[in-house]
Design a protein around this motif. Sequence first.
Motif, PDB file in Angstrom:
ATOM      1  N   ASP A 324       0.644  -1.230  -0.040  1.00 40.24           N
ATOM      2  CA  ASP A 324       0.062  -0.055   0.090  1.00 40.24           C
ATOM      3  C   ASP A 324       0.805   1.338  -0.010  1.00 40.24           C
ATOM      4  O   ASP A 324       0.331   2.433  -0.121  1.00 40.24           O
ATOM      5  N   MET A 325       2.101   0.976   0.140  1.00 42.37           N
ATOM      6  CA  MET A 325       2.801   2.201   0.218  1.00 42.37           C
ATOM      7  C   MET A 325       3.709   2.394  -1.023  1.00 42.37           C
ATOM      8  O   MET A 325       4.273   3.598  -1.437  1.00 42.37           O
ATOM      9  N   LEU A 326       3.291   1.763  -2.101  1.00 45.05           N
ATOM     10  CA  LEU A 326       3.773   1.729  -3.475  1.00 45.05           C
ATOM     11  C   LEU A 326       3.069   2.949  -4.213  1.00 45.05           C
ATOM     12  O   LEU A 326       1.780   2.845  -4.144  1.00 45.05           O
ATOM     13  N   HIS A 327       3.651   3.783  -4.956  1.00 39.17           N
ATOM     14  CA  HIS A 327       2.960   4.812  -5.734  1.00 39.17           C
ATOM     15  C   HIS A 327       2.024   4.068  -6.767  1.00 39.17           C
ATOM     16  O   HIS A 327       0.836   4.740  -7.115  1.00 39.17           O
ATOM     17  N   ALA A 328       2.577   3.188  -7.567  1.00 37.45           N
ATOM     18  CA  ALA A 328       1.633   2.625  -8.635  1.00 37.45           C
ATOM     19  C   ALA A 328       0.590   1.764  -8.030  1.00 37.45           C
ATOM     20  O   ALA A 328      -0.645   1.999  -8.697  1.00 37.45           O
ATOM     21  N   VAL A 329       0.824   1.079  -6.867  1.00 37.49           N
ATOM     22  CA  VAL A 329      -0.513   0.625  -6.403  1.00 37.49           C
ATOM     23  C   VAL A 329      -1.499   1.484  -5.845  1.00 37.49           C
ATOM     24  O   VAL A 329      -2.797   1.436  -6.186  1.00 37.49           O
ATOM     25  N   GLN A 331      -1.939   4.447  -7.201  1.00 42.80           N
ATOM     26  CA  GLN A 331      -2.654   5.053  -8.469  1.00 42.80           C
ATOM     27  C   GLN A 331      -3.768   4.174  -8.904  1.00 42.80           C
ATOM     28  O   GLN A 331      -4.669   4.208  -9.386  1.00 42.80           O
ATOM     29  N   GLN A 332      -3.301   2.559  -9.061  1.00 39.48           N
ATOM     30  CA  GLN A 332      -4.072   1.742  -9.402  1.00 39.48           C
ATOM     31  C   GLN A 332      -5.510   1.664  -8.630  1.00 39.48           C
ATOM     32  O   GLN A 332      -6.708   1.539  -8.936  1.00 39.48           O
ATOM     33  N   GLN A 333      -5.399   1.733  -7.329  1.00 38.70           N
ATOM     34  CA  GLN A 333      -6.480   1.611  -6.309  1.00 38.70           C
ATOM     35  C   GLN A 333      -7.416   2.867  -6.588  1.00 38.70           C
ATOM     36  O   GLN A 333      -8.540   2.682  -6.572  1.00 38.70           O
ATOM     37  N   GLN A 334      -6.800   3.835  -6.574  1.00 42.79           N
ATOM     38  CA  GLN A 334      -7.542   5.199  -7.226  1.00 42.79           C
ATOM     39  C   GLN A 334      -8.392   4.959  -8.303  1.00 42.79           C
ATOM     40  O   GLN A 334      -9.457   5.402  -8.614  1.00 42.79           O
ATOM     41  N   ARG A 335      -7.644   4.296  -9.283  1.00 45.52           N
ATOM     42  CA  ARG A 335      -8.351   4.202 -10.507  1.00 45.52           C
ATOM     43  C   ARG A 335      -9.675   3.003 -10.612  1.00 45.52           C
ATOM     44  O   ARG A 335     -10.485   3.358 -10.991  1.00 45.52           O
ATOM     45  N   PHE A 336      -9.447   2.151  -9.736  1.00 45.48           N
ATOM     46  CA  PHE A 336     -10.353   1.108  -9.494  1.00 45.48           C
ATOM     47  C   PHE A 336     -11.548   1.778  -8.651  1.00 45.48           C
ATOM     48  O   PHE A 336     -12.727   1.660  -8.990  1.00 45.48           O
ATOM     49  N   SER A 337     -11.427   2.633  -7.556  1.00 49.29           N
ATOM     50  CA  SER A 337     -12.306   3.373  -6.958  1.00 49.29           C
ATOM     51  C   SER A 337     -12.972   4.220  -7.899  1.00 49.29           C
ATOM     52  O   SER A 337     -14.248   4.466  -7.947  1.00 49.29           O
ATOM     53  N   ASP A 338     -12.401   5.011  -8.810  1.00 49.96           N
ATOM     54  CA  ASP A 338     -13.048   5.777  -9.865  1.00 49.96           C
ATOM     55  C   ASP A 338     -13.919   4.954 -11.093  1.00 49.96           C
ATOM     56  O   ASP A 338     -15.217   5.337 -10.883  1.00 49.96           O
ATOM     57  N   LEU A 339     -13.506   3.779 -11.197  1.00 55.60           N
ATOM     58  CA  LEU A 339     -14.244   3.090 -12.015  1.00 55.60           C
ATOM     59  C   LEU A 339     -15.432   2.356 -11.377  1.00 55.60           C
ATOM     60  O   LEU A 339     -16.730   2.150 -11.830  1.00 55.60           O
ATOM     61  N   ARG A 340     -15.192   2.121  -9.903  1.00 58.31           N
ATOM     62  CA  ARG A 340     -16.465   1.530  -9.151  1.00 58.31           C
ATOM     63  C   ARG A 340     -17.478   2.764  -9.125  1.00 58.31           C
ATOM     64  O   ARG A 340     -18.635   2.408  -9.331  1.00 58.31           O
ATOM     65  N   GLU A 341     -16.856   3.799  -8.667  1.00 60.62           N
ATOM     66  CA  GLU A 341     -18.185   4.904  -8.620  1.00 60.62           C
ATOM     67  C   GLU A 341     -18.683   5.280  -9.917  1.00 60.62           C
ATOM     68  O   GLU A 341     -20.121   5.749  -9.995  1.00 60.62           O
ATOM     69  N   GLN A 342     -17.936   5.269 -10.749  1.00 59.56           N
ATOM     70  CA  GLN A 342     -18.688   5.682 -12.142  1.00 59.56           C
ATOM     71  C   GLN A 342     -19.300   4.380 -12.730  1.00 59.56           C
ATOM     72  O   GLN A 342     -20.698   4.947 -12.896  1.00 59.56           O
ATOM     73  N   PHE A 343     -19.346   3.401 -12.416  1.00 54.69           N
ATOM     74  CA  PHE A 343     -20.307   2.283 -12.877  1.00 54.69           C
ATOM     75  C   PHE A 343     -21.371   2.028 -11.797  1.00 54.69           C
ATOM     76  O   PHE A 343     -22.501   1.851 -12.504  1.00 54.69           O
TER      77      PHE A 343
END
Length: 902
Positions: A324-329, A331-343
């Motif tokens: 959870d401290m990795l920047h890429a992780v 970013q990916q988690q934030q992207r998943f959250s955005d997709l979840r909210e959007q869908f």
Amino acid sequence: MTAIKHALQRDIFTPNDERLLSIVNVCKAGKKKRNCFLCATVTTERPVQVNVVKVKKSDKGDFYKRQTAWALRDLAVVDAKDAVKENPEFDLHFDKVYKWVASSTVEKNTFISCIWKLNQRYLRKKIDFINVSSQLLEESVPSGENQSVAGGDEEAVDEYQELNAREEQDIEIMMEGCEYAISNAEAFAEKLSRELQVLDGANIQSIMASEKQVNILMKLLDEALKEVDQIELKLSSYEEMLQSVKEQMDQISESNHLIHLSNTNNVKLLSEIEFLVNHMDLAKGHIKALQEGDLTSSRGIEACTNAADALLQCMNVALRPGHDMLHAVKQQQQRFSDLREQFARRLAIHLYSASRFTLILSFIKGHDQSSTLAQHSAELTLPNHHPFHRDLLRYAKLMEWLKNTDYGKYEGLTKNYMDYLSRLYEREIKDFFEVAKIKMTGTTREGKKFATLPRKESAVKQETESLHGSSGKLTGSTSSLNKLSVQSSGNRRSQSSSLLDMGNMSASDLDVADRTKFDKIFEQVLSELEPLCLAEQDFISKFFKLQQHQSISGTTTNEVEEMDGGTLSRSYTSGVPQTISSEKDMIRQMMTKIFRCIEPELNNLIALGDKIDSFNSLYMLVKMSHHVWTAQNVDPASFLSTTLGNVLVTVKRNFDKCISNQMKQMDEVKISKKSKVGILPFVAEFEEFAALAESIFKNAERRGDLDKAYIKLIRAVFVSVEKVANESQKTPRDVVMMENFHHIFATLSRLKISCLEAEKKEAKQKYTDHLQSYVIYSLGQPLEKLNHFFEGVEARVAQGIREEEVSYQLAFNKQELRKVIKEYPGKEVKKGLDNLYKKVDKHLCEEENLLQVVWHSMQDEFIRQYKHFEGLIARCYPGSGITMEFTIQDILDYCSSIAQSH
């Protein structure tokens, strides 16, 4: 004990050159106490012999005698029984086991300690001491006398030592080699001494001869030491060479370790990267489906469902420490959250939109038309929502995903669904019940009365006709028929009537077809409601996924939504679930919200049915009980089971009220004073009620309710019959009781009601008793003077006058008897019987047809009285030749002719 020791030493052991060291008073275990002593002794002569001697008193008891002795070397085991607790028992194992019981534990311990010391001092063979305290074996013999005896032999023990078997064998061989070894011991000893001196000299010479060899050995040792020093020098040089090699090897090893560590880290890094890529990488197809997928087609819904499941798996992956401290992780988690909210937003909007719920609105509009047509065609059916459910079930998996990811939107969809469906079902169900009420009241849409409408139901007819105006439209929930169904019971007629008059209906007005029609309508109503509720409940559990978990979620911000059928409470905050109730409770609350109008509509329908005919409560009780039983077998806590159970309480209350009103009407019944009573109205109506109830409750689940009602009604009938009989002026009391209880007995015998067996026997007994009472009372009048005469005769006999002396009494002599008999010739008797028949015929009613039964009983009673009179004449006036002026055959002829003439 000391005196006994001295006595035994003096009398037994001193003459045998033995010394007594220890003594114990014992008896044999398990036998009667015949005391004796066990003594430990040693001989004073050399070699010393150690013995265990048993000493007991003589038969006369004046002295001690030596009974048995065992050599100590024959003793194998000493068993003290218990090494911890005090126990006076012990065993000695010689040629067999001897069991003893000491007089005290102290004596036993002292004796065993002495045996142990003697074994250590005199025997090479060791005795086994078991269950003996180690402390006891270590301490010395406590007796001072025993110590002195042992101390006196100490020097002898040092000088003398017992030969072992090898030594004895060698001595025997030496003695066999010398002829005078036994005959001349001194010469044999001198020979042995000379041989010993020769051996000593040989030993000295051998030692002196070996000195040269010792010197050679020492020289060899010196040379060996020199060789050792050379070897040590070589080893030191080798060690210096190996030290440099060791340093080089250490460097190589450290280099290899670093290489291995680097490889390990690379492998682990690759594994972590593969883990993140495999578990947190969402396919482009899934992303496109979530962003642009078609939610109207089956293929698009399936693609969106698979993409949503894949997104949920990526979001729920269990990250390892540090990920959870990795920047890429991040970013990916934030992207998943955005997709979840959007869908989630897109899905909610789609389900909110008219494209999904327009179907419900079309159902509502279409139902307005279908309900009107249904009332015209009188079809008592509810619309089928299966196509609507089938269409929405395609989104069931997406609803489950929405429930797990965004509970707030799931909550909103749930409330929206309940709001739409509650309005839809309210219209459908109210229209459905309107049709049912119209069919029950027997009125067409134009206000025409069916042929089966009861004549006395004018109030119901008027209320029903007022439903229809010039346009012919039905007004939903505000119809006057509903008002009629909930009107106060005070509007009902208060006048007393029969059991069949309940609900202002008379027996002649009601037809079996009306009740059958009501029964079918009520059954159809329940049969339509039951699958409707079950189908909707099944859809809710599948669509909203309320059967997969044990609880529903809520939050801290309370939001309580009140509704007509119950209260739906839910709390939530930022979509974080928390448990508030079981999912079965949630389903039941949703069903209560959606079908909130079912229970009041059912209660209104029940009130209308009770208004039309109170007997309808019997049909409703049976039907409602069956449907409640069926629903409880499926799910006792379901909405359908609970609602029908509540309505069943109302039906049962109406049934009880029906019974109570009838009992009250029985209590208030009035009879005419000018006409004969006959069969009372409530008795005949109880028969009709019981016959109808038996046909309705055949194989019913709630038979017990009817049995309780039977008991209450029949007891009220009994009381009321007796009350009317006591108040009757035109008809004798016995006739009222006899006819009505005969009718009750015939009814119960025909219907065979098991719970009323006792009442049936009671009715038969009352009928028989009052028949006999009426017959006796009536027969006393035709022969009144003759009855009075013989009553006086019996009174004199009872006073003690002998029967043959009664004729000497002035008032009861033969002349008086003849005078009385002449007053009742056959013609006069026939005339009296004819008058009696007319009077009985006047008292009895035609419905019960008891005239011939009563007349036959009177004939039998008359003949019995006749025989009684003849017997009194024969006993009290013997030889007088006095007889009645008519015979038994005359009586039979009179009765037969009178019955035929009428």
